[in-house]
Enzyme design. Sequence first.
Site, PDB file in Angstrom:
ATOM      1  N   LYS A  65      23.992  50.646  24.005  1.00 31.90           N
ATOM      2  CA  LYS A  65      23.750  51.246  22.699  1.00 31.90           C
ATOM      3  C   LYS A  65      24.515  52.562  22.504  1.00 31.90           C
ATOM      4  O   LYS A  65      24.964  52.862  21.397  1.00 31.90           O
ATOM      5  CB  LYS A  65      22.254  51.466  22.477  1.00 31.90           C
ATOM      6  CG  LYS A  65      21.468  50.165  22.329  1.00 31.90           C
ATOM      7  CD  LYS A  65      20.009  50.416  22.036  1.00 31.90           C
ATOM      8  CE  LYS A  65      19.233  49.111  21.937  1.00 31.90           C
ATOM      9  NZ  LYS A  65      17.815  49.317  21.585  1.00 31.90           N
ATOM     10  N   ALA A 127      10.834  59.828  26.667  1.00 28.34           N
ATOM     11  CA  ALA A 127      11.904  60.495  25.924  1.00 28.34           C
ATOM     12  C   ALA A 127      13.248  59.814  26.134  1.00 28.34           C
ATOM     13  O   ALA A 127      14.281  60.459  26.218  1.00 28.34           O
ATOM     14  CB  ALA A 127      11.981  61.973  26.333  1.00 28.34           C
ATOM     15  N   GLY A 129      15.986  56.443  24.950  1.00 28.36           N
ATOM     16  CA  GLY A 129      16.617  56.039  23.702  1.00 28.36           C
ATOM     17  C   GLY A 129      15.655  55.393  22.725  1.00 28.36           C
ATOM     18  O   GLY A 129      15.779  55.571  21.507  1.00 28.36           O
TER      19      GLY A 129
END
Length: 271
Positions: A65, A127, A129
């Site tokens: 990503k 915390a 993606g």
Amino acid sequence: MDRYAVFGNPIGQSKSPFIHSQFALQCKQLMQYEAILAPADGFADSWRDFVASGGKGGNVTVPFKEQAYQLAEVLSARAQQAGAVNTLYLNTAGQLCGDNTDGIGLVADLKRLGVSLAGCTVLLLGAGGASRGAIGPLLDAGVRQLVLANRTFSKAQTIAASFDSRVVGCGLTDIPQQAYPLIINATSSGLTGSRPEIAATYLKDCQLAYDMVYGAQPTTFMQWAKQQGVPQQADGLGMLLAQAAAAFTIWRGVTPDIEPVMALLKKQLAV
């Protein structure tokens, strides 16, 4: 026939080819959708080869990503906020556009489950993606305060600092004591049969415990929440379908109904 694909490594577990083939049948779209295993260091080349052979658009999953984010020539506001791209397509000018539908997929699923996000206080665990992509759409949906708790406090603090004062970062052991009607597990703990190590007191006012991971059985986090008396628990299957539907709409201009596809997927998972 228009070609689309999902890129990942590994990719064998992906439900995307099944989901998008069902969407195409439902919406009467003549298209083909496949799964492509891209080399860990060769995502960009895999994407270019796909486009050269007629590819129109694609989805991107772990671990590509961020690489897709770097590759895109035009980024949506959602993608910029998330720092990651899960949906790629070519615009009329031939530019590679990157979007992120994960967060709006989450919000759509929460609304499907009857959650009122306007004025809500949310505890978001993890915390990585997945959580970063969710924060912007949750705030846009009217969340009053979002507490981002992570094992490493500095990572949570860094992400929180990139948003406005509605987002607060903290460690798992120093979460502010207040009412959290909605608690979202964005960690990958469910994949290993564990859960985030937070105190049960934070679940006291929780109405929905939501785990982004999904499977045939409720995750450990969901089971624990139920034991603590949380009225409703849900996994991330609806989010998976809603983010896929948003990508499908970007590509094809029509919005599929996720409910019949969800019913089919639940049957598959139960086998």
